[in-house]
Design a protein around this motif. Structure first.
Motif, PDB file in Angstrom:
ATOM      1  N   ALA A   3       0.823  -1.214   0.000  1.00  0.00           N
ATOM      2  CA  ALA A   3       0.000   0.000   0.000  1.00  0.00           C
ATOM      3  C   ALA A   3       0.860   1.269   0.000  1.00  0.00           C
ATOM      4  O   ALA A   3       0.602   2.219   0.737  1.00  0.00           O
ATOM      5  CB  ALA A   3      -0.917  -0.019   1.223  1.00  0.00           C
ATOM      6  N   VAL A   4       1.900   1.264  -0.827  1.00  0.00           N
ATOM      7  CA  VAL A   4       2.840   2.391  -0.863  1.00  0.00           C
ATOM      8  C   VAL A   4       2.400   3.402  -1.925  1.00  0.00           C
ATOM      9  O   VAL A   4       2.085   3.026  -3.053  1.00  0.00           O
ATOM     10  CB  VAL A   4       4.268   1.881  -1.190  1.00  0.00           C
ATOM     11  CG1 VAL A   4       5.256   3.042  -1.246  1.00  0.00           C
ATOM     12  CG2 VAL A   4       4.719   0.851  -0.165  1.00  0.00           C
ATOM     13  N   SER A   5       2.395   4.680  -1.543  1.00  0.00           N
ATOM     14  CA  SER A   5       2.021   5.733  -2.505  1.00  0.00           C
ATOM     15  C   SER A   5       3.234   6.100  -3.358  1.00  0.00           C
ATOM     16  O   SER A   5       4.359   5.691  -3.066  1.00  0.00           O
ATOM     17  CB  SER A   5       1.542   6.980  -1.755  1.00  0.00           C
ATOM     18  OG  SER A   5       2.678   7.652  -1.201  1.00  0.00           O
ATOM     19  N   SER A   6       3.005   6.917  -4.386  1.00  0.00           N
ATOM     20  CA  SER A   6       4.125   7.330  -5.245  1.00  0.00           C
ATOM     21  C   SER A   6       5.132   8.199  -4.481  1.00  0.00           C
ATOM     22  O   SER A   6       6.287   8.325  -4.875  1.00  0.00           O
ATOM     23  CB  SER A   6       3.602   8.076  -6.471  1.00  0.00           C
ATOM     24  OG  SER A   6       2.738   9.112  -6.046  1.00  0.00           O
ATOM     25  N   GLU A   7       4.679   8.761  -3.331  1.00  0.00           N
ATOM     26  CA  GLU A   7       5.598   9.573  -2.496  1.00  0.00           C
ATOM     27  C   GLU A   7       6.288   8.705  -1.423  1.00  0.00           C
ATOM     28  O   GLU A   7       6.892   9.234  -0.496  1.00  0.00           O
ATOM     29  CB  GLU A   7       4.839  10.701  -1.776  1.00  0.00           C
ATOM     30  CG  GLU A   7       4.574  11.930  -2.614  1.00  0.00           C
ATOM     31  CD  GLU A   7       3.319  11.767  -3.460  1.00  0.00           C
ATOM     32  OE1 GLU A   7       2.270  11.412  -2.897  1.00  0.00           O
ATOM     33  OE2 GLU A   7       3.412  11.984  -4.683  1.00  0.00           O
ATOM     34  N   HIS A   8       6.126   7.401  -1.531  1.00  0.00           N
ATOM     35  CA  HIS A   8       6.688   6.472  -0.543  1.00  0.00           C
ATOM     36  C   HIS A   8       6.103   6.652   0.857  1.00  0.00           C
ATOM     37  O   HIS A   8       6.787   6.497   1.856  1.00  0.00           O
ATOM     38  CB  HIS A   8       8.228   6.565  -0.498  1.00  0.00           C
ATOM     39  CG  HIS A   8       8.851   6.113  -1.779  1.00  0.00           C
ATOM     40  ND1 HIS A   8       8.934   4.791  -2.138  1.00  0.00           N
ATOM     41  CD2 HIS A   8       9.366   6.818  -2.814  1.00  0.00           C
ATOM     42  CE1 HIS A   8       9.484   4.696  -3.335  1.00  0.00           C
ATOM     43  NE2 HIS A   8       9.754   5.909  -3.776  1.00  0.00           N
ATOM     44  N   THR A   9       4.816   7.028   0.889  1.00  0.00           N
ATOM     45  CA  THR A   9       4.099   7.045   2.168  1.00  0.00           C
ATOM     46  C   THR A   9       3.084   5.905   2.133  1.00  0.00           C
ATOM     47  O   THR A   9       2.909   5.260   1.092  1.00  0.00           O
ATOM     48  CB  THR A   9       3.380   8.396   2.387  1.00  0.00           C
ATOM     49  OG1 THR A   9       2.503   8.604   1.275  1.00  0.00           O
ATOM     50  CG2 THR A   9       4.357   9.553   2.526  1.00  0.00           C
ATOM     51  N   LEU A  10       2.417   5.692   3.272  1.00  0.00           N
ATOM     52  CA  LEU A  10       1.470   4.584   3.354  1.00  0.00           C
ATOM     53  C   LEU A  10       0.070   5.039   2.962  1.00  0.00           C
ATOM     54  O   LEU A  10      -0.429   6.045   3.456  1.00  0.00           O
ATOM     55  CB  LEU A  10       1.459   4.024   4.786  1.00  0.00           C
ATOM     56  CG  LEU A  10       0.581   2.790   5.026  1.00  0.00           C
ATOM     57  CD1 LEU A  10       1.061   1.593   4.213  1.00  0.00           C
ATOM     58  CD2 LEU A  10       0.551   2.430   6.518  1.00  0.00           C
ATOM     59  N   ASN A  11      -0.553   4.303   2.081  1.00  0.00           N
ATOM     60  CA  ASN A  11      -1.944   4.553   1.674  1.00  0.00           C
ATOM     61  C   ASN A  11      -2.901   3.652   2.455  1.00  0.00           C
ATOM     62  O   ASN A  11      -2.501   2.591   2.935  1.00  0.00           O
ATOM     63  CB  ASN A  11      -2.122   4.196   0.190  1.00  0.00           C
ATOM     64  CG  ASN A  11      -1.713   5.333  -0.724  1.00  0.00           C
ATOM     65  OD1 ASN A  11      -1.693   6.492  -0.320  1.00  0.00           O
ATOM     66  ND2 ASN A  11      -1.375   5.000  -1.959  1.00  0.00           N
ATOM     67  N   THR A  12      -4.174   4.064   2.503  1.00  0.00           N
ATOM     68  CA  THR A  12      -5.191   3.140   3.020  1.00  0.00           C
ATOM     69  C   THR A  12      -5.368   2.034   1.976  1.00  0.00           C
ATOM     70  O   THR A  12      -5.028   2.212   0.805  1.00  0.00           O
ATOM     71  CB  THR A  12      -6.541   3.851   3.254  1.00  0.00           C
ATOM     72  OG1 THR A  12      -6.930   4.451   2.025  1.00  0.00           O
ATOM     73  CG2 THR A  12      -6.445   4.892   4.344  1.00  0.00           C
ATOM     74  N   PHE A  13      -5.912   0.907   2.419  1.00  0.00           N
ATOM     75  CA  PHE A  13      -6.029  -0.242   1.509  1.00  0.00           C
ATOM     76  C   PHE A  13      -7.161  -1.136   1.994  1.00  0.00           C
ATOM     77  O   PHE A  13      -7.313  -1.359   3.185  1.00  0.00           O
ATOM     78  CB  PHE A  13      -4.711  -1.032   1.523  1.00  0.00           C
ATOM     79  CG  PHE A  13      -4.608  -2.115   0.458  1.00  0.00           C
ATOM     80  CD1 PHE A  13      -3.919  -1.900  -0.718  1.00  0.00           C
ATOM     81  CD2 PHE A  13      -5.198  -3.367   0.663  1.00  0.00           C
ATOM     82  CE1 PHE A  13      -3.810  -2.894  -1.688  1.00  0.00           C
ATOM     83  CE2 PHE A  13      -5.095  -4.370  -0.297  1.00  0.00           C
ATOM     84  CZ  PHE A  13      -4.396  -4.132  -1.473  1.00  0.00           C
ATOM     85  N   GLU A  14      -7.956  -1.614   1.060  1.00  0.00           N
ATOM     86  CA  GLU A  14      -8.955  -2.625   1.398  1.00  0.00           C
ATOM     87  C   GLU A  14      -9.094  -3.532   0.190  1.00  0.00           C
ATOM     88  O   GLU A  14      -9.557  -3.110  -0.860  1.00  0.00           O
ATOM     89  CB  GLU A  14     -10.299  -1.966   1.745  1.00  0.00           C
ATOM     90  CG  GLU A  14     -11.258  -2.956   2.350  1.00  0.00           C
ATOM     91  CD  GLU A  14     -12.437  -2.291   3.059  1.00  0.00           C
ATOM     92  OE1 GLU A  14     -13.404  -2.999   3.341  1.00  0.00           O
ATOM     93  OE2 GLU A  14     -12.381  -1.072   3.324  1.00  0.00           O
TER      94      GLU A  14
END
Length: 349
Positions: free
Chosen positions: A271-282
């Motif tokens: 669940a990694v964003s393009s900015e290398h942060t964590l995204n929500t995921f389901e």
């Protein structure tokens, strides 16, 4: 990296048949990636390696008693049925594994319990051991689930040859388990006691929770020498807003973000964003991490000692470096560390 890179001789007596007497008193090997230094501690010493505002990410999945024993109609043959996942709540359809599989064909009925009040009909073949079952039970869905729980036993991994004990029901479960759906425990979390969590909390360590329902795929052997050809089973993953806030805040403040277990690490990296942060995921993830791999979220991890050629060992090698893990495992064997689900732990910094 090839499959043969992950082969090593593991003495049988190091496979843990039982958990340590106290959760937080298993051994802890601390591996420092920057210096290559290896320390030998007890799990409860983990408090010393974390400071205020560091984050530990936990997998709050809950193991359900997935192993049932039934009898085949007419012959009465004893059949093991391992529940993998529910396919349809209304029709009570389940994806299962059966053993011995050769005896179980479409149309067969299986009877469970002394009074045979639970019956299942085989309606499809999915793999060599896989079947789709429709459960037949007089009662509400809640009653049906209660019945499954009553008849099922703790799904200890196959390598544990002994009978399941009542103690396993408690010990093959993390103390923070919340959402039922796993058929195997996220084992790194088994080392945390209530007392240890309290000590970490008092020190100011924050906890983020994700849910990854561990499937049996976690035990699947890798059978291809070229790792890029291995396919992982999909597992259900939920990462909510609260978890992403805690983790991304810690990342922004250059704090430790510690993945408690390979399931958490796989979840975070799914669940990694393009900015290398964590995204929500389901949804579902079948992410397979093996060297070389760039990790985006966690900068340390807690994990058990894994079997040769397992996908779990490959992930740990990708995180700590292949040579350092080889060295650490060699030491673990010399020092008598216990391996696998009920075994000892490693902290990789």
């Amino acid at each position: 990296m090839k499959l043969s890179n992950f082969s090593f001789e593991l003495p049988k007596e190091l496979l843990a048949e039982y958990p340590a007497e106290h959760r937080d008193e298993s051994k802890l090997m601390v591996v420092h990636r920057d210096t290559g230094k290896i320390e030998h501690k007890m799990f409860k010493d983990i408090v010393d390696y974390f400071d205020e505002d560091d984050v530990m990410v936990l997998n709050n999945t809950k193991v359900f008693p997935a192993r049932l024993f039934g009898n085949k109609e007419k012959t009465g043959a004893r059949i093991e049925v391992f529940l993998l996942r529910e396919l349809n709540q209304e029709q009570r359809l389940w994806d299962v594994l059966v053993d011995p599989a050769r005896k179980i064909r479409i149309g067969n009925k299986l009877y469970f319990g002394e009074d045979e009040s639970l019956v299942a009909e085989v309606i499809d073949n999915t793999t060599s051991r896989g079947r789709t079952l429709r459960f037949l039970y007089d009662g509400s869905y809640t009653d049906f689930r209660r019945k499954l729980r009553e008849l099922g036993e703790t799904p200890l991994p196959k390598y544990i040859k002994r009978e399941v004990t009542p103690e396993d029901e408690e010990r093959y479960q993390t103390i923070y388990a919340k959402h039922e759906g796993a058929v195997a425990a996220p084992t790194a979390g088994l080392h945390f006691s209530k007392h240890l969590l309290k000590r970490l909390e008092i020190k100011g360590i924050e906890f983020a929770e994700v849910t990854l329902h561990v499937g049996l795929g976690t035990f699947n052997p890798v059978e291809v020498e070229d790792l890029s050809k291995h396919k992982m089973d999909s597992e259900e993953l939920v990462i909510d807003e609260k978890a992403t806030e805690i983790v991304n805040n810690a990342k922004a403040n250059k704090r430790k973000v510690c993945a408690v277990g390979t399931t958490v690490m796989r979840g975070l990296e799914s669940a990694v964003s393009s900015e290398h942060t964590l995204n929500t995921f389901e949804g579902w993830t079948n992410k397979f991490i093996f060297p070389p791999y760039e990790f985006s979220i966690a900068n340390c991890m807690i994990t058990n000692f894994h079997l040769p050629k397992s996908t779990l060992m490959m992930m740990v090698s990708a995180f700590a470096g292949h040579d350092l893990i080889k060295k650490a495992y060699k030491q673990a064997i010399l020092e008598g560390y216990r391996f696998y689900s009920y075994g000892d732990a490693m902290l990789i910094l």
